[in-house]
Design a protein around this motif. Sequence first.
Motif, PDB file in Angstrom:
ATOM      1  N   THR A 204     -10.471  47.575  13.273  1.00  0.00           N
ATOM      2  CA  THR A 204      -9.610  47.524  12.292  1.00  0.00           C
ATOM      3  C   THR A 204      -9.546  46.135  12.022  1.00  0.00           C
ATOM      4  OG1 THR A 204      -7.534  47.151  13.292  1.00  0.00           O
ATOM      5  CG2 THR A 204      -8.246  49.286  13.164  1.00  0.00           C
ATOM      6  N   LEU A 205      -8.897  46.103  10.691  1.00  0.00           N
ATOM      7  CA  LEU A 205      -8.590  44.467  10.059  1.00  0.00           C
ATOM      8  C   LEU A 205      -7.868  43.991  10.868  1.00  0.00           C
ATOM      9  CD1 LEU A 205      -8.273  45.169   6.144  1.00  0.00           C
ATOM     10  CD2 LEU A 205     -10.059  43.653   7.399  1.00  0.00           C
ATOM     11  N   ARG A 206      -6.693  44.359  11.314  1.00  0.00           N
ATOM     12  CA  ARG A 206      -5.888  43.857  12.309  1.00  0.00           C
ATOM     13  C   ARG A 206      -6.565  43.279  13.520  1.00  0.00           C
ATOM     14  NH1 ARG A 206      -0.348  43.858  12.611  1.00  0.00           N
ATOM     15  NH2 ARG A 206      -0.078  45.884  11.755  1.00  0.00           N
ATOM     16  N   HIS A 207      -7.519  43.940  13.936  1.00  0.00           N
ATOM     17  CA  HIS A 207      -8.231  43.231  15.157  1.00  0.00           C
ATOM     18  C   HIS A 207      -8.995  42.171  14.597  1.00  0.00           C
ATOM     19  CE1 HIS A 207      -8.293  47.634  17.024  1.00  0.00           C
ATOM     20  NE2 HIS A 207      -7.543  47.198  17.466  1.00  0.00           N
ATOM     21  N   LEU A 208      -9.737  42.148  13.477  1.00  0.00           N
ATOM     22  CA  LEU A 208     -10.467  41.314  12.945  1.00  0.00           C
ATOM     23  C   LEU A 208      -9.672  39.833  12.809  1.00  0.00           C
ATOM     24  CD1 LEU A 208     -12.724  43.238  10.359  1.00  0.00           C
ATOM     25  CD2 LEU A 208     -13.279  42.479  12.505  1.00  0.00           C
ATOM     26  N   LEU A 209      -8.520  40.240  12.122  1.00  0.00           N
ATOM     27  CA  LEU A 209      -7.620  38.849  11.677  1.00  0.00           C
ATOM     28  C   LEU A 209      -7.190  38.189  12.787  1.00  0.00           C
ATOM     29  CD1 LEU A 209      -6.178  40.126   8.390  1.00  0.00           C
ATOM     30  CD2 LEU A 209      -8.057  38.574   8.716  1.00  0.00           C
ATOM     31  N   ASN A 210      -6.638  38.850  14.077  1.00  0.00           N
ATOM     32  CA  ASN A 210      -6.277  38.511  15.115  1.00  0.00           C
ATOM     33  C   ASN A 210      -7.121  38.079  16.405  1.00  0.00           C
ATOM     34  OD1 ASN A 210      -6.431  40.833  16.733  1.00  0.00           O
ATOM     35  ND2 ASN A 210      -4.251  41.401  16.298  1.00  0.00           N
ATOM     36  N   HIS A 211      -8.376  37.940  16.278  1.00  0.00           N
ATOM     37  CA  HIS A 211      -9.640  37.919  17.034  1.00  0.00           C
ATOM     38  C   HIS A 211      -9.154  38.883  18.295  1.00  0.00           C
ATOM     39  CE1 HIS A 211     -10.647  34.267  15.101  1.00  0.00           C
ATOM     40  NE2 HIS A 211      -9.514  34.035  15.007  1.00  0.00           N
ATOM     41  N   THR A 212      -9.220  40.184  18.127  1.00  0.00           N
ATOM     42  CA  THR A 212      -9.092  41.324  19.277  1.00  0.00           C
ATOM     43  C   THR A 212     -10.223  42.283  19.183  1.00  0.00           C
ATOM     44  OG1 THR A 212      -7.472  42.457  18.356  1.00  0.00           O
ATOM     45  CG2 THR A 212      -6.650  40.610  20.023  1.00  0.00           C
ATOM     46  N   SER A 213     -11.164  41.988  18.081  1.00  0.00           N
ATOM     47  CA  SER A 213     -12.288  43.152  17.591  1.00  0.00           C
ATOM     48  C   SER A 213     -13.038  43.467  18.770  1.00  0.00           C
ATOM     49  CB  SER A 213     -12.845  42.512  16.389  1.00  0.00           C
ATOM     50  OG  SER A 213     -13.673  41.640  16.645  1.00  0.00           O
ATOM     51  N   GLY A 214     -13.432  42.395  19.883  1.00  0.00           N
ATOM     52  CA  GLY A 214     -14.570  42.492  20.545  1.00  0.00           C
ATOM     53  C   GLY A 214     -15.881  42.179  20.033  1.00  0.00           C
ATOM     54  N   LEU A 215     -15.921  41.880  18.949  1.00  0.00           N
ATOM     55  CA  LEU A 215     -17.283  41.589  18.270  1.00  0.00           C
ATOM     56  C   LEU A 215     -17.571  40.193  18.707  1.00  0.00           C
ATOM     57  CD1 LEU A 215     -16.471  42.853  14.614  1.00  0.00           C
ATOM     58  CD2 LEU A 215     -17.943  43.759  16.203  1.00  0.00           C
ATOM     59  N   GLU A 216     -18.913  39.964  18.676  1.00  0.00           N
ATOM     60  CA  GLU A 216     -19.479  38.550  18.976  1.00  0.00           C
ATOM     61  C   GLU A 216     -18.855  37.486  18.485  1.00  0.00           C
ATOM     62  OE1 GLU A 216     -23.765  36.222  19.447  1.00  0.00           O
ATOM     63  OE2 GLU A 216     -23.614  38.459  18.718  1.00  0.00           O
ATOM     64  N   GLN A 217     -18.485  36.625  19.148  1.00  0.00           N
ATOM     65  CA  GLN A 217     -17.704  35.449  18.773  1.00  0.00           C
ATOM     66  C   GLN A 217     -18.299  34.375  17.906  1.00  0.00           C
ATOM     67  OE1 GLN A 217     -16.128  34.928  22.881  1.00  0.00           O
ATOM     68  NE2 GLN A 217     -14.893  33.896  22.108  1.00  0.00           N
ATOM     69  N   GLN A 218     -19.887  34.038  18.163  1.00  0.00           N
ATOM     70  CA  GLN A 218     -20.383  33.067  17.320  1.00  0.00           C
ATOM     71  C   GLN A 218     -21.600  33.633  17.194  1.00  0.00           C
ATOM     72  OE1 GLN A 218     -17.379  30.788  16.865  1.00  0.00           O
ATOM     73  NE2 GLN A 218     -19.274  30.709  15.879  1.00  0.00           N
ATOM     74  N   PRO A 219     -21.987  34.594  16.166  1.00  0.00           N
ATOM     75  CA  PRO A 219     -23.125  35.322  16.053  1.00  0.00           C
ATOM     76  C   PRO A 219     -24.048  34.450  15.171  1.00  0.00           C
ATOM     77  CG  PRO A 219     -21.156  36.645  14.953  1.00  0.00           C
ATOM     78  CD  PRO A 219     -20.709  35.258  15.176  1.00  0.00           C
TER      79      PRO A 219
END
Length: 364
Positions: free
Chosen positions: A144-159
Motif C-alpha cells: 500500500t501507499l502507507r507501506h511505501l511512505l513509511n518504509h515497511t513495504s518489503g521492497l528492495e531498499q537500494q534497487p
Amino acid sequence: MNPFPARHRAMLASGLIALLAACSPQDDMETDDRIAPPDEGALQAAARSVLENARNRNEIDGYALEIGTADDIYARISAGDVQSVDTQVAIASAGKPVSAAVLLNIIDEDRGSLRLNRLRLDEPIARWLDGTPAGNTAAAQEVTLRHLLNHTSGLEQQPDCVESELNGSTSLMACATEILEAGTRFTPGTRFAYGAGSYHVAGAVAEAYTGQSWQSLVDERIAAPLEVDLPYLPEDNPRIAGGILTSVADLGTFFRALLVRDDRLMGEADYSMLRTPQTDTNQGRLPNVTATGYSFGLWIEDPAELAEAGTAGPELSAPGLFGAVPWLDDDRGYYAVLLLRLSNYTTGLDLMRELRTEILARLP
C-alpha cells in the motif's frame, strides 16, 4: 543491509554534485541582509559559532543555515562551499518530506470527492497501476501507499535502477516496475527497512493516478503555492527519495509550512499523521539516528532525548546523505534547516544536536 552502499554514495556525489553550479569555495561568510533577527542576533551568532568551530576542525567546508518560527526568521547564513543562502545544494533524503507531501496533497484533495477510484493510503497500489506491467506484479497486490511512505513495504531498499538513474537510462515507471517485479523481502507492514525503492514506486503511482509527471506534481502542489524551487534530478527518472536540489531559503519555507500546518499543502489530518509514528524504527534505524519513530518522510525523535534537551516535542527531522538536516519542534515552535556538502550524514546529525542546544537556550 546498508542503505547507503559505497557505490551509491560515489554515484550520487559525482552525479548530483557535479550538476551544481561550479564555483570556487569562498571563505567569506554571508548573512542575508533581508533578515533582522528579533533577538538582535544572539541566536544567529551562537549558531554561526557552532558551525565555524566545525569548519576550524575541518569537519565541514561550509554550510547554509536557516532558523525560524511561524512569525520570524532568526538566522539565515552561509559560508565556505555553500556560497550563498540561495545556492542550490543536493539534499538527498532531506527531500523525502517533500515527496510525501505531494502524495498526501493528492489524497487530501480527493477526500470527500465522488471519484470511485480515489487515491488511498491503505489499499493495494495495483488499483492505480491497473493496465501496466507494474500493476500485474504480486508485490503491487499487497503493498500500500502507507507501506511505501513509511518504509515497511518489503521492497528492495537500494534497487539498481534507482542508482543507475543518474545516467538517465530509464524512466520512473520502468524503474518502479523493476522494483515491484523483484518482489518483497518480508511481509509488508511487519518491518522497517529504510531506503529509496519504496519512494520510487510511490512516485510512479502518483504519476499513473494523475497522468502528470512527477516534477509537474511537485511544482503545482508544493513549489508554486510556497513560491519556492524544488527541482528533482534526473528529469526522466527523478529520484523521489532524494533527488532535490534546493537552497536553505526554499527548504526553510517548506519546513515553516509544515510547522504552521499550511492548508495549501494538506489538511489537518495529514499534518497530524506526520507527527504520529507510523512504524517503530528501533529495529532498522540508521547509525547515529536516535529517533524511535518514523511517519511519512520524517523521523520522530525519541521523547527521552528531547526531554533531556529541554523540549516536549514532537521533533521531526529528515537527515540526508550529504549532511543536510532540516527539523522542526512543535513544543518550542521553531524549525531549522542545515545544508552541507559532505559524503556522510552523521556529521550533519551531530551538528544538528549542537545547534538544537543553542536554539533551545535562546528562543524567547
